[in-house]
Design a protein around this motif. Sequence first.
Motif, mmCIF file in Angstrom:
data_model
loop_
_atom_site.group_PDB
_atom_site.id
_atom_site.type_symbol
_atom_site.label_atom_id
_atom_site.label_comp_id
_atom_site.label_asym_id
_atom_site.label_seq_id
_atom_site.Cartn_x
_atom_site.Cartn_y
_atom_site.Cartn_z
ATOM 1 N N ILE A 63 0.860 -1.070 -0.144
ATOM 2 C CA ILE A 63 -0.038 -0.009 -0.179
ATOM 3 C C ILE A 63 1.015 1.228 0.016
ATOM 4 C CG2 ILE A 63 -1.676 1.346 1.360
ATOM 5 C CD1 ILE A 63 -2.735 -1.302 2.292
ATOM 6 N N ARG A 65 0.436 4.663 0.982
ATOM 7 C CA ARG A 65 -0.579 5.297 1.630
ATOM 8 C C ARG A 65 -0.224 6.810 1.815
ATOM 9 N NH1 ARG A 65 -1.661 6.561 7.491
ATOM 10 N NH2 ARG A 65 -3.816 6.612 7.720
ATOM 11 N N GLN A 67 -0.551 10.153 3.563
ATOM 12 C CA GLN A 67 -0.764 10.740 4.644
ATOM 13 C C GLN A 67 -0.714 12.109 4.775
ATOM 14 O OE1 GLN A 67 -2.014 8.743 7.794
ATOM 15 N NE2 GLN A 67 -2.599 10.795 8.246
ATOM 16 N N SER A 71 -4.409 15.199 8.246
ATOM 17 C CA SER A 71 -5.270 13.908 8.386
ATOM 18 C C SER A 71 -6.224 13.847 9.598
ATOM 19 C CB SER A 71 -4.502 12.689 8.416
ATOM 20 O OG SER A 71 -3.796 12.709 7.080
ATOM 21 N N PRO A 76 -3.729 3.258 11.020
ATOM 22 C CA PRO A 76 -3.297 2.422 9.700
ATOM 23 C C PRO A 76 -4.269 1.751 8.982
ATOM 24 C CG PRO A 76 -2.261 1.389 11.166
ATOM 25 C CD PRO A 76 -2.976 2.298 12.048
ATOM 26 N N ASN A 77 -5.439 1.252 9.562
ATOM 27 C CA ASN A 77 -6.713 0.502 9.149
ATOM 28 C C ASN A 77 -7.672 1.294 8.818
ATOM 29 O OD1 ASN A 77 -6.876 0.564 11.725
ATOM 30 N ND2 ASN A 77 -8.133 -1.298 11.949
ATOM 31 N N GLU A 158 -8.617 10.090 0.956
ATOM 32 C CA GLU A 158 -7.091 9.892 1.003
ATOM 33 C C GLU A 158 -6.529 10.842 1.884
ATOM 34 O OE1 GLU A 158 -5.077 7.994 -2.764
ATOM 35 O OE2 GLU A 158 -6.992 9.683 -3.662
ATOM 36 N N SER A 163 -6.879 4.613 4.585
ATOM 37 C CA SER A 163 -5.955 3.670 4.015
ATOM 38 C C SER A 163 -6.459 2.609 3.007
ATOM 39 C CB SER A 163 -5.120 2.881 5.075
ATOM 40 O OG SER A 163 -4.438 3.552 5.825
ATOM 41 N N CYS A 164 -7.778 2.551 2.747
ATOM 42 C CA CYS A 164 -8.595 1.858 2.025
ATOM 43 C C CYS A 164 -9.925 2.497 1.356
ATOM 44 C CB CYS A 164 -8.856 0.448 2.779
ATOM 45 S SG CYS A 164 -10.215 -0.439 1.582
ATOM 46 N N LEU A 185 -4.464 4.065 -2.825
ATOM 47 C CA LEU A 185 -4.665 3.051 -1.779
ATOM 48 C C LEU A 185 -5.659 2.061 -2.627
ATOM 49 C CD1 LEU A 185 -6.201 5.772 0.670
ATOM 50 C CD2 LEU A 185 -4.003 4.695 0.500
ATOM 51 N N ILE A 323 -4.130 -5.466 7.710
ATOM 52 C CA ILE A 323 -3.196 -4.458 7.939
ATOM 53 C C ILE A 323 -2.875 -4.185 9.464
ATOM 54 C CG2 ILE A 323 -3.286 -1.689 7.987
ATOM 55 C CD1 ILE A 323 -3.185 -2.605 5.470
ATOM 56 N N CYS A 327 0.927 -4.563 11.204
ATOM 57 C CA CYS A 327 1.475 -3.246 12.079
ATOM 58 C C CYS A 327 2.366 -3.718 13.037
ATOM 59 C CB CYS A 327 0.349 -2.411 12.252
ATOM 60 S SG CYS A 327 -0.685 -1.723 11.006
#
Length: 327
Positions: A63, A65, A67, A71, A76-77, A158, A163-164, A185, A323, A327
């Motif tokens: 991924i 991602r 950031q 944000s 992360p998920n 995003e 992250s998805c 993503l 995810i 981590c």
Amino acid sequence: MKMSCHTLNCPAVLLGSVNQNKTQYRTRSNPSAAAQISSATKPTDESGKSLDSKRVLGSAMAIKRYQAPNSLLSQPNTVGIIGGVSVFSTLIFLEKLVRWSSKNGQECVPFVVCNDPGLSKELPVLSSFHSFKSRNSQIQFNHGPIVGNLQRKRVFLEQSGASCIVMPCHLSHAWHGEISKGCSLPFLHIGECVARELSNAKMKPLEAGSNVRIGVLTDATSVAAFYQEKLQTQGFEVVLPDQATMQHIVIPANEALNRRDIEGARNLLRIAVQILLVRAVNTVVIASDEMQGLLPHDDPLLKKCIDPMDSLARSTIKWTKSIKSDC
């Protein structure tokens, strides 16, 4: 439950981080919505006989991602949800996501929802049909503004820390490729989620010498097209309603919903499902935002049907778990 709302130059944004499965959603603006939400909020057997997928799109390690410094969420998920034409479809999906991810006392996955109720006004042609012929003709209109609208929502999510990305709307998936263009993503596709689960189910053909047949019940040509593509890629034979079924059952079912005749719409939906089952399909995908949750949760026909939002919710939860474990 901890929840806050922000506008941030984007309509109707909902942040969520739910603890201990304490969230409930209730909407009662009209009878059709009441039927949908009532069905969604009843306990659902997500494990029992439900189909299961073993893999989710992509690897967590692959991924890219984005950031942004501002944000909203940093987990992360975090799941970014683009609301669809039907706000109730979005709410039903969110109910499943919250309920299933927070079972056994676990925390619900973090999510950001961006929903624009004005989107339904931009899709009058695709959201209803005046005749079967118009349904099957190539609909010509400028969909650029709609795609641009959904792309901006995707970028917003995003930048919000998602992250998805998921999009619990069948009609919007007609432009999934354009909306996801340039997305860094994973952007789950509801048709791929359904096709993958069906493939993993290892079903056998009901008729010797034929492929496994999957019925797709929808009222939109664009929706039928992408389901046909995704299912055929997995080796399935796709069966769609014929002209008579569309003219005398499916379209009248939608008209009944518009009249708020819920029982009439349910009965017509049952007939449409049974007609597809007679054609030796293993299961019927109810690919309609309007008909989602229309049948009562204890209706025997549901054992032969698939709610695509179930598949999308399960795939989303599996992604978040992959995810978290990495981590």
